[in-house]
Design a protein around this motif. Structure first.
Motif, PDB file in Angstrom:
ATOM      1  N   THR A 152       0.846  -1.189   0.000  1.00  0.00           N
ATOM      2  CA  THR A 152       0.000   0.000   0.000  1.00  0.00           C
ATOM      3  C   THR A 152       0.875   1.230   0.000  1.00  0.00           C
ATOM      4  O   THR A 152       1.769   1.348   0.837  1.00  0.00           O
ATOM      5  N   GLY A 153       0.605   2.133  -0.900  1.00  0.00           N
ATOM      6  CA  GLY A 153       1.402   3.353  -0.968  1.00  0.00           C
ATOM      7  C   GLY A 153       2.848   3.003  -1.250  1.00  0.00           C
ATOM      8  O   GLY A 153       3.153   2.218  -2.160  1.00  0.00           O
ATOM      9  N   HIS A 154       3.746   3.519  -0.427  1.00  0.00           N
ATOM     10  CA  HIS A 154       5.169   3.240  -0.626  1.00  0.00           C
ATOM     11  C   HIS A 154       5.668   2.170   0.339  1.00  0.00           C
ATOM     12  O   HIS A 154       6.860   1.999   0.511  1.00  0.00           O
ATOM     13  N   VAL A 155       4.757   1.492   1.009  1.00  0.00           N
ATOM     14  CA  VAL A 155       5.136   0.489   2.010  1.00  0.00           C
ATOM     15  C   VAL A 155       4.865  -0.919   1.476  1.00  0.00           C
ATOM     16  O   VAL A 155       3.766  -1.216   1.010  1.00  0.00           O
ATOM     17  N   GLN A 183      10.042   0.545   2.974  1.00  0.00           N
ATOM     18  CA  GLN A 183       9.355   1.739   2.474  1.00  0.00           C
ATOM     19  C   GLN A 183      10.310   2.565   1.623  1.00  0.00           C
ATOM     20  O   GLN A 183      11.476   2.755   1.988  1.00  0.00           O
TER      21      GLN A 183
END
Lengths: 207, 108
Positions: free
Chosen positions: B10-13, B35
């Protein structure tokens, strides 16, 4: 088996977090219905802000669920300030603001920075914890996808904790042919030592 | 045999599971969360460099953005008990080495 157990434990931990942040009411339970513990939505009553169209605090704090309004409003700095001030007056000092992923992007642009609005995409906002200095102390704003997007919680961590009736435990079930089956169980509740130390902003827009 | 499974991205993780099964009696499981810090560092630098353009970067607004902390780093600080301790958290934020994550650079 160990791999599966590790995965299921993680799944259960997610369920625990989702339950803690839900609007679940207390239920004694009986022979056919499982007992349930009141979660954060059913606890917050003193420092709350909700849409007055049809929203309402729990009728009995720590027992019944709160009533969601049919209308929703946008999260603003003013709403957060009002609830923080209310917590402060009650003696609490919440230093965490937990919001859903969409409202994290809203908070990230609250200070009105034109630069921020251009720079902050939802991926970056959702991957960071933003620290603000406010009139009522420093505030750590964190996204949480396990809570309802329409809620935002101002939390004083020292006044709430998870209490386990039965901590994570594994038991082996009867063997069927060559198949091994295990049972993983946890029973917990939210121990709210002082609900007036926390705050809640409800009925927020979700997209 | 080493197997890898992506649990979540999710996102940058990125959250991954590594299972190392050397034999049927020996199994090691690692949970790795990574991340990409690039977008966060780019964001904090832009916000720092352009504070003069921000009409709300003053005391009157009552809100001042102090820092953007990547989630993996925040989790590490939480494990060390730093995020729970207001004094230690302020010390961490004021530490020169953590300047890349700061937006408003004043002393807290």
């Amino acid at each position: 088996m160990a791999h599966q157990m590790a995965r299921r434990t993680k799944e259960l931990k997610r369920s625990v977090e989702a339950a803690l942040l839900s609007n679940q009411a207390k239920a004694t339970g009986n022979a056919t219905t499982a007992r349930t513990s009141a979660m954060i939505g059913a606890w917050l009553d003193t420092n709350t802000s909700f849409d007055a169209t049809s929203g309402a605090d729990p009728v009995t704090v720590g027992s019944t669920a709160r009533t969601d309004s049919s209308a929703q409003r946008a999260l603003t700095a003013s709403l957060i300030n009002t609830v923080m001030q209310s917590c402060y007056t009650e003696g609490g000092e919440p230093d965490r603001l937990m919001v859903g992923p969409f409202n994290k992007t809203v908070v990230s642009t609250l200070t009105g920075r034109s630069i921020a609005r251009e720079m902050i995409d939802s991926n970056t906002a959702g991957s960071n914890v933003t620290v603000f200095a406010t009139d009522f102390g420093d505030l750590q704003v964190m996204p949480n996808r396990f809570q309802r997007e329409r809620d935002a919680f101002l939390i004083s961590p020292e006044f709430a904790k998870v209490s386990y009736l039965r901590n994570f435990q594994v038991s082996t079930l009867g063997k069927t042919s060559d198949a091994e089956t295990k049972h993983l169980v946890v029973e917990m509740g939210l121990e709210m030592t002082q609900e007036a130390a926390h705050g809640g902003i409800f009925d927020l827009t979700t997209s | 045999m080493l197997t890898k499974q992506i649990l979540d991205h999710t996102g940058h993780v990125l959250s991954e599971f590594y299972v190392d099964e050397t034999d049927s009696r020996s199994l090691q499981i690692h949970h790795k969360v990574t991340q990409d810090l690039g977008p966060t560092l780019k964001l904090t630098k832009t916000l720092r460099d352009n504070q003069h353009l921000d009409p709300f970067a003053n005391k009157q607004s009552g809100w001042k953005r102090v820092a953007e902390i990547p989630r993996v780093l925040y989790d590490q600080l939480a494990q060390q008990g730093i995020t729970k301790d207001k004094k230690k958290f302020k010390q961490w934020l004021n530490d020169y080495h953590n300047k890349p994550f700061r937006v408003w650079e004043g002393h807290l």
